[in-house]
Enzyme design. Structure first.
Site, PDB file in Angstrom:
ATOM      1  N   TYR A  35       1.295  -1.542   0.013  1.00  0.00           N
ATOM      2  CA  TYR A  35      -0.054   0.155  -0.332  1.00  0.00           C
ATOM      3  C   TYR A  35       0.688   1.159   0.315  1.00  0.00           C
ATOM      4  O   TYR A  35       1.702   1.473   0.837  1.00  0.00           O
ATOM      5  CB  TYR A  35      -0.613  -0.218   0.974  1.00  0.00           C
ATOM      6  CG  TYR A  35      -1.940  -0.817   1.295  1.00  0.00           C
ATOM      7  CD1 TYR A  35      -1.942  -1.610  -0.077  1.00  0.00           C
ATOM      8  CD2 TYR A  35      -2.285  -0.983   2.584  1.00  0.00           C
ATOM      9  CE1 TYR A  35      -3.273  -3.146   0.483  1.00  0.00           C
ATOM     10  CE2 TYR A  35      -3.476  -3.113   2.644  1.00  0.00           C
ATOM     11  CZ  TYR A  35      -3.295  -3.654   1.728  1.00  0.00           C
ATOM     12  OH  TYR A  35      -4.561  -4.343   1.502  1.00  0.00           O
ATOM     13  N   HIS A 102       0.642 -11.831   0.836  1.00  0.00           N
ATOM     14  CA  HIS A 102      -0.539 -10.418   0.299  1.00  0.00           C
ATOM     15  C   HIS A 102      -1.256 -11.770  -0.631  1.00  0.00           C
ATOM     16  O   HIS A 102      -2.582 -11.424  -1.134  1.00  0.00           O
ATOM     17  CB  HIS A 102      -0.085  -9.743  -0.057  1.00  0.00           C
ATOM     18  CG  HIS A 102      -0.866  -8.831  -0.451  1.00  0.00           C
ATOM     19  ND1 HIS A 102      -0.584  -7.294  -0.373  1.00  0.00           N
ATOM     20  CD2 HIS A 102      -2.064  -8.215  -0.860  1.00  0.00           C
ATOM     21  CE1 HIS A 102      -1.537  -6.666  -0.019  1.00  0.00           C
ATOM     22  NE2 HIS A 102      -2.526  -7.478  -0.452  1.00  0.00           N
ATOM     23  N   GLY A 184     -18.245  -3.966  -1.152  1.00  0.00           N
ATOM     24  CA  GLY A 184     -18.570  -3.660  -2.407  1.00  0.00           C
ATOM     25  C   GLY A 184     -17.622  -2.918  -3.217  1.00  0.00           C
ATOM     26  O   GLY A 184     -17.622  -2.713  -3.690  1.00  0.00           O
ATOM     27  N   GLY A 186     -16.623  -0.251  -2.661  1.00  0.00           N
ATOM     28  CA  GLY A 186     -17.948   1.364  -1.554  1.00  0.00           C
ATOM     29  C   GLY A 186     -19.160   1.406  -2.311  1.00  0.00           C
ATOM     30  O   GLY A 186     -19.667   2.269  -2.332  1.00  0.00           O
ATOM     31  N   PHE A 187     -19.802   0.054  -3.315  1.00  0.00           N
ATOM     32  CA  PHE A 187     -20.865   0.588  -4.484  1.00  0.00           C
ATOM     33  C   PHE A 187     -21.876   0.243  -2.717  1.00  0.00           C
ATOM     34  O   PHE A 187     -22.660   0.963  -2.955  1.00  0.00           O
ATOM     35  CB  PHE A 187     -20.687  -1.072  -4.616  1.00  0.00           C
ATOM     36  CG  PHE A 187     -22.328  -1.394  -5.488  1.00  0.00           C
ATOM     37  CD1 PHE A 187     -22.521  -0.232  -6.523  1.00  0.00           C
ATOM     38  CD2 PHE A 187     -23.283  -2.153  -5.260  1.00  0.00           C
ATOM     39  CE1 PHE A 187     -23.295  -0.778  -7.189  1.00  0.00           C
ATOM     40  CE2 PHE A 187     -24.229  -2.399  -5.765  1.00  0.00           C
ATOM     41  CZ  PHE A 187     -24.463  -1.927  -6.861  1.00  0.00           C
ATOM     42  N   PHE A 188     -21.704  -0.649  -2.395  1.00  0.00           N
ATOM     43  CA  PHE A 188     -23.007  -0.430  -0.728  1.00  0.00           C
ATOM     44  C   PHE A 188     -22.972   0.568  -0.326  1.00  0.00           C
ATOM     45  O   PHE A 188     -24.113   0.452   0.450  1.00  0.00           O
ATOM     46  CB  PHE A 188     -23.196  -1.414  -0.112  1.00  0.00           C
ATOM     47  CG  PHE A 188     -23.729  -3.138  -0.749  1.00  0.00           C
ATOM     48  CD1 PHE A 188     -24.800  -3.183  -1.494  1.00  0.00           C
ATOM     49  CD2 PHE A 188     -22.436  -3.764  -1.349  1.00  0.00           C
ATOM     50  CE1 PHE A 188     -25.310  -4.587  -1.812  1.00  0.00           C
ATOM     51  CE2 PHE A 188     -22.446  -5.219  -2.055  1.00  0.00           C
ATOM     52  CZ  PHE A 188     -23.552  -5.106  -2.262  1.00  0.00           C
ATOM     53  N   SER A 189     -21.695   1.860   0.013  1.00  0.00           N
ATOM     54  CA  SER A 189     -22.332   3.267   0.204  1.00  0.00           C
ATOM     55  C   SER A 189     -22.702   4.177  -0.688  1.00  0.00           C
ATOM     56  O   SER A 189     -23.455   4.746  -0.011  1.00  0.00           O
ATOM     57  CB  SER A 189     -20.824   3.377   0.859  1.00  0.00           C
ATOM     58  OG  SER A 189     -20.157   2.583   1.822  1.00  0.00           O
TER      59      SER A 189
END
Length: 316
Positions: A35, A102, A184, A186-189
């Site tokens: 990261y 990882h 998801g 951020g999809f479900f946000s």
């Protein structure tokens, strides 16, 4: 906070979020040397200098390294040791609580990599060993060398492929399950409008599920989840996160966030109780299907993580 979802966020702001999370009772922090690379470990190292190291279980990862602008997967023993030393230094700690591979290096037997990790456990440099995106057979072979404490995998309402073989394998062996991207990505946000706000450098632009032709189909899932969330008095993201929580006490989701208000919302998902009927309704929504793969072509995943037999390996 540091990579992949657009430009890195301001370091002082992110340290405040980390400290706030710990003050609210968050005890598990997940990072990786990839990261940034390295910048997120450095960030956590600064955040943990405040005398709060003992309050958290610290997890990081090794195994992906950038080489000439490309991703290279490596599980060579010498590299494992060097990567661990680097993470210890950047994090400013004497020991890593949970150290993941990882991605799996398919060029050498998994037993070789785990053998070196076992030595690091014996030396006290790491406490527990984890795997990320590993197949069932890889998990079993690794576990035979040294107990695997946790397997990190993508698991959410719209990513269910791990349920067929990997989740049962983990449970058979008593291995904890750490679910990444439980919202998801951020999809479900935010639902389908999420793609309108992707900044430059956000790797989600390349994910098949977020392509316009697939999102037109996938938005139906969000809309149906939103209806149930309204009935439950919560947000769609809280409902999606609660679904992961309800999968069992051996499951720990790690939703990422850069904002305190979103962190509070994630914590609020713990208060969302789902009945058998709720779970069945969500199951019917999920079973309707999602268009688009979860990763772009060529990305390493558990589906491509099998390694050669140990008998084929010769130490050099």
């Amino acid at each position: 906070m540091s990579a992949f979802y657009g430009p890195p966020k301001p370091e002082p702001d992110m340290i405040k979020v980390i400290h706030y999370a710990i003050s609210r009772g968050i005890t598990h922090l997940d990072t990786s040397d990839f990261y940034g690379p390295h910048t997120n470990e450095l960030l956590l190292g600064k955040a943990l200098k405040e005398g709060i190291r003992q309050k958290v279980e610290l997890a990081t990862k090794f195994g992906i390294r950038p080489v000439d602008g490309k991703r290279e997967i490596c599980g060579d023993p010498a590299y494992v040791r060097a990567a661990c030393e680097g993470s210890l230094k950047r994090l400013g700690v004497d020991s890593i609580d949970l150290y993941y591979q990882h991605r799996i290096d398919t060029s050498l037997p998994i037993e070789v990599t785990i053998g070196e990790l076992k030595k690091l456990v014996e030396e006290g440099k790491i406490k527990y060993i984890g795997l990320s995106e590993a197949s069932a057979s890889t998990i079993k072979r690794a576990h035979a060398v040294h107990p695997i404490t946790a397997v990190q995998l993508e698991w959410s309402l719209w990513t269910r492929d791990v349920e067929e073989e990997i989740i049962p394998t983990c449970r058979e062996l008593g291995i904890g399950i750490v679910a990444y991207s439980p919202l998801g990505r951020g999809f479900f946000s935010s639902g389908p409008t999420l793609i309108e706000n992707f900044s430059e450098g956000d790797f989600r632009k390349n994910l098949p599920r977020f392509q316009s032709e697939n999102m037109e189909h996938n938005k139906n899932m969000y809309e149906r989840v939103n209806v149930i969330a309204s009935k439950k008095g919560c947000t769609p993201s809280q409902l999606a996160l609660a679904w992961v929580h309800h999968q069992g006490n051996d499951v720990c989701p790690i939703p990422g966030t850069t904002k305190i208000e979103n962190l509070n919302q994630n914590i609020g998902a713990l208060s969302v109780k789902l009945s058998a009927e709720d779970m069945a309704e969500l199951e019917s929504i999920a079973s309707a299907g999602i268009k688009g793969d979860r990763l772009p072509p060529g990305f390493d995943s558990w589906k491509t993580s099998d390694t050669p037999p140990l008998s084929t390996w010769k130490a050099t």
